[in-house]
Design an enzyme around this catalytic site. Structure first.
Site, mmCIF file in Angstrom:
data_model
loop_
_atom_site.group_PDB
_atom_site.id
_atom_site.type_symbol
_atom_site.label_atom_id
_atom_site.label_comp_id
_atom_site.label_asym_id
_atom_site.label_seq_id
_atom_site.Cartn_x
_atom_site.Cartn_y
_atom_site.Cartn_z
ATOM 1 N N HIS A 163 -7.310 -9.340 6.281
ATOM 2 C CA HIS A 163 -7.319 -8.274 5.276
ATOM 3 C C HIS A 163 -5.887 -7.911 4.868
ATOM 4 C CE1 HIS A 163 -8.961 -4.186 3.859
ATOM 5 N NE2 HIS A 163 -7.652 -4.001 3.869
ATOM 6 N N GLN A 197 0.819 -1.221 0.000
ATOM 7 C CA GLN A 197 0.000 0.000 0.000
ATOM 8 C C GLN A 197 0.853 1.271 0.000
ATOM 9 O OE1 GLN A 197 -2.662 -1.499 3.395
ATOM 10 N NE2 GLN A 197 -4.034 -0.230 2.203
HETATM 11 NI NI NI Z 1 -6.408 -2.534 3.066
#
Ligand code: NI
Length: 162
Positions: free
Chosen positions: A130, A51
């Site tokens: 997740h 990310q």
């Molecule tokens: Ni995420």
């Protein structure tokens, strides 16, 4: 404190499989520090290295109990079921309903490459699964009820985001 840019859905780096971490050096420790800073700044409860554009199997999580850093995490056990709202810092302003296991057990390494086991229920279980999925190039939107059309705008400021 150093913030990194959070990649958003549509960035192809979020769909790549991350590499195992063989050793933790200065570069990795800096990355981990920056990931915590970036996650807290964005009011998230979890963040995975891809990310912030780094294809390494590293995640950070803080559901309010303790900051957790996991290197090369593997889900080894799951149990039960929970259905609830989920979000992601890479999908800003959105949330969707996802069914997950209610209990998750993860084996990983810590920053000193010691083997650790982390068990979580409810929100922590959701965050663990997740974040591990991020490392294999998956976003929660794939599992949202109703598909991408099932995404809704976040209406609460304190929405939990992974
Ligand atoms: Ni995420």
């Amino acid at each position: 404190m150093a913030l990194r840019k959070i990649r958003e859905m549509g960035d192809p780096i979020l769909n790549k499989v991350c590499k195992e971490v063989k050793a933790v050096g200065e570069k990795e420790l800096q990355l981990i520090d920056d990931m915590f800073d970036t996650m807290y700044e964005a009011n998230g409860v979890g963040l995975a290295a891809p990310q912030v554009g780094i294809l390494k199997r590293i995640v950070v999580i803080d559901c309010g109990d303790d900051p957790i850093c996991l290197i090369n995490p593997r889900i080894v056990e799951t149990d039960g079921e929970q259905t609830g709202y989920e979000g992601c810092l890479s999908v800003p302003g959105k949330t969707g309903t996802v069914t997950r296991p209610n209990y998750v057990k993860v084996e990983a390494l810590d920053e000193e490459m010691n083997e650790i086991i982390v068990e979580g229920e409810e929100l922590l279980a959701r965050a663990l699964i997740h974040e591990v999925e991020h490392l294999d190039g998956h976003l929660y939107v794939e599992k949202v009820e109703g598909g991408v059309n099932g995404l809704q705008d976040v209406v609460y400021d304190d929405e939990e985001k992974e």
